[in-house]
Scaffold this active site. Structure first.
Site, PDB file in Angstrom:
ATOM      1  N   ASP A 109      10.897   3.838  -9.586  1.00 23.36           N
ATOM      2  CA  ASP A 109      10.572   4.145  -8.195  1.00 23.36           C
ATOM      3  C   ASP A 109       9.132   4.624  -8.012  1.00 23.36           C
ATOM      4  O   ASP A 109       8.680   5.574  -8.669  1.00 23.36           O
ATOM      5  CB  ASP A 109      11.521   5.213  -7.649  1.00 23.36           C
ATOM      6  CG  ASP A 109      12.890   4.653  -7.317  1.00 23.36           C
ATOM      7  OD1 ASP A 109      12.995   3.445  -7.032  1.00 23.36           O
ATOM      8  OD2 ASP A 109      13.857   5.434  -7.341  1.00 23.36           O
ATOM      9  N   HIS A 259      15.685   0.593 -12.781  1.00 21.17           N
ATOM     10  CA  HIS A 259      16.911   0.099 -12.178  1.00 21.17           C
ATOM     11  C   HIS A 259      16.647  -1.194 -11.423  1.00 21.17           C
ATOM     12  O   HIS A 259      15.506  -1.520 -11.092  1.00 21.17           O
ATOM     13  CB  HIS A 259      17.553   1.153 -11.270  1.00 21.17           C
ATOM     14  CG  HIS A 259      16.671   1.611 -10.154  1.00 21.17           C
ATOM     15  ND1 HIS A 259      15.618   2.487 -10.331  1.00 21.17           N
ATOM     16  CD2 HIS A 259      16.673   1.313  -8.822  1.00 21.17           C
ATOM     17  CE1 HIS A 259      15.021   2.704  -9.185  1.00 21.17           C
ATOM     18  NE2 HIS A 259      15.633   2.009  -8.243  1.00 21.17           N
ATOM     19  N   ARG A 274      19.423   7.377   0.648  1.00 23.19           N
ATOM     20  CA  ARG A 274      18.662   7.713  -0.557  1.00 23.19           C
ATOM     21  C   ARG A 274      17.856   8.995  -0.356  1.00 23.19           C
ATOM     22  O   ARG A 274      17.273   9.208   0.707  1.00 23.19           O
ATOM     23  CB  ARG A 274      17.717   6.564  -0.898  1.00 23.19           C
ATOM     24  CG  ARG A 274      16.695   6.890  -1.962  1.00 23.19           C
ATOM     25  CD  ARG A 274      15.882   5.668  -2.281  1.00 23.19           C
ATOM     26  NE  ARG A 274      14.539   6.042  -2.697  1.00 23.19           N
ATOM     27  CZ  ARG A 274      13.737   5.250  -3.372  1.00 23.19           C
ATOM     28  NH1 ARG A 274      14.127   4.039  -3.697  1.00 23.19           N
ATOM     29  NH2 ARG A 274      12.535   5.652  -3.704  1.00 23.19           N
TER      30      ARG A 274
END
Length: 283
Positions: A109, A259, A274
């Site tokens: 991320d 991921h 999220r």
């Protein structure tokens, strides 16, 4: 057997779901205020297993945020706005008519930030009847299984990470258009191998979604090595797969995992909330 496998938990159950990483945590209702001892055991399981999962939870946005705040400082996602009533929670949505899912490539991320997040939480509200799983990959193992020679080479390299790398920016187009926003071009430079600030272990910190070259290398020079590493770091034996259902929550360590949300549910809606937790500068 390592320490994670031998560890005894007094306040919750922890069941590994794969050999490389990932565990389901049971015996706790995370919508309720949690005692410090319970929070400490969840954090230990998170550090041991890199990503932990909870099932059958019922969380309002304020409850999700309150749970996240027990583990770090929530931060705004740099590309999209959060919920009106809870700006630190970002909706992650794929609608029935859309063909591209949000963030649908292997990535870590927002590694294009100067201080990338230490962790993210994703909570499922609506899921397709089948499909929409998320894959996770252990970047400790990705580093540890490299040759000594390649480890020496990577020790001196800095990865250049961009928010505008084509394959991943394409996955945000629907959400940006709906929000009337434009893609922000952000660039972050970080060590190709970072040391986890809590465990002290080294992890490969490059990813297909954002890493575009090495500092002082051209893209053409960087591509062969990056392509090799991108393939290496997501080998099946480094991964686990999580099957979502409404009420499921995943909590992953962005400092040592990648991921990939699988885009195999066209024609169905998938709605998630999220929370991103602020991190430090990779070293």
């Amino acid at each position: 057997m390592d320490n994670a496998e031998r560890r005894h938990y007094r306040h919750l159950s922890v069941r590994p779901i794969a050999g490389a990483l990932g565990a389901e945590i049971g015996g706790v209702d995370i919508a309720r205020p949690l005692e410090g001892a319970v929070v400490a055991e969840i954090r230990q399981a998170f550090l041991d297993h890199l990503v932990v999962f909870f099932r059958d939870q019922k969380l309002t946005p304020p409850q999700l945020l309150a749970f996240a705040q027990r583990f770090g400082q929530p931060m705004e996602y740099p590309q999209l706005k959060g919920l009106l009533e809870c700006p630190m929670i970002t909706p992650v949505v794929k609608l029935e008519h859309e063909r591209t899912n949000f963030g649908g490539v292997w990535h870590s991320d927002t590694s294009y930030l100067e201080r990338p997040p230490m962790a993210s939480m994703l909570y499922a509200l609506e899921t397709p009847p089948v499909g929409g799983d998320t894959l996770f990959a252990n970047q400790y193992l990705a580093y540890e299984t490299l040759s000594d020679g390649l480890k020496q080479t990577l020790a001196g390299l800095v990865g250049v990470n961009s928010s505008a790398k084509a394959d991943v920016s394409k996955t945000r187009e629907d959400r940006l258009r709906d929000a009337g926003a434009e893609l922000k071009v952000l660039v972050g430079e970080h060590p190709a191998v970072r040391t986890h600030p809590e465990t002290g272990r080294k992890a490969l910190y490059l990813n297909y979604g954002h890493s575009c070259r090495f500092r002082n290398w051209s893209e053409e020079e960087s591509t062969p090595l990056l392509d090799y590493l991108f393939r290496h770091q997501v080998q099946p034996e480094f991964t686990c797969r999580f099957q979502w259902a409404p009420g499921s929550l995943a909590f992953w360590d962005n400092r040592c995992t990648q991921h990939n949300p699988v885009n195999d549910y066209h024609g169905y809606r998938r709605v998630m909330h999220r929370v991103t937790l602020a991190g430090d500068t990779p070293r």
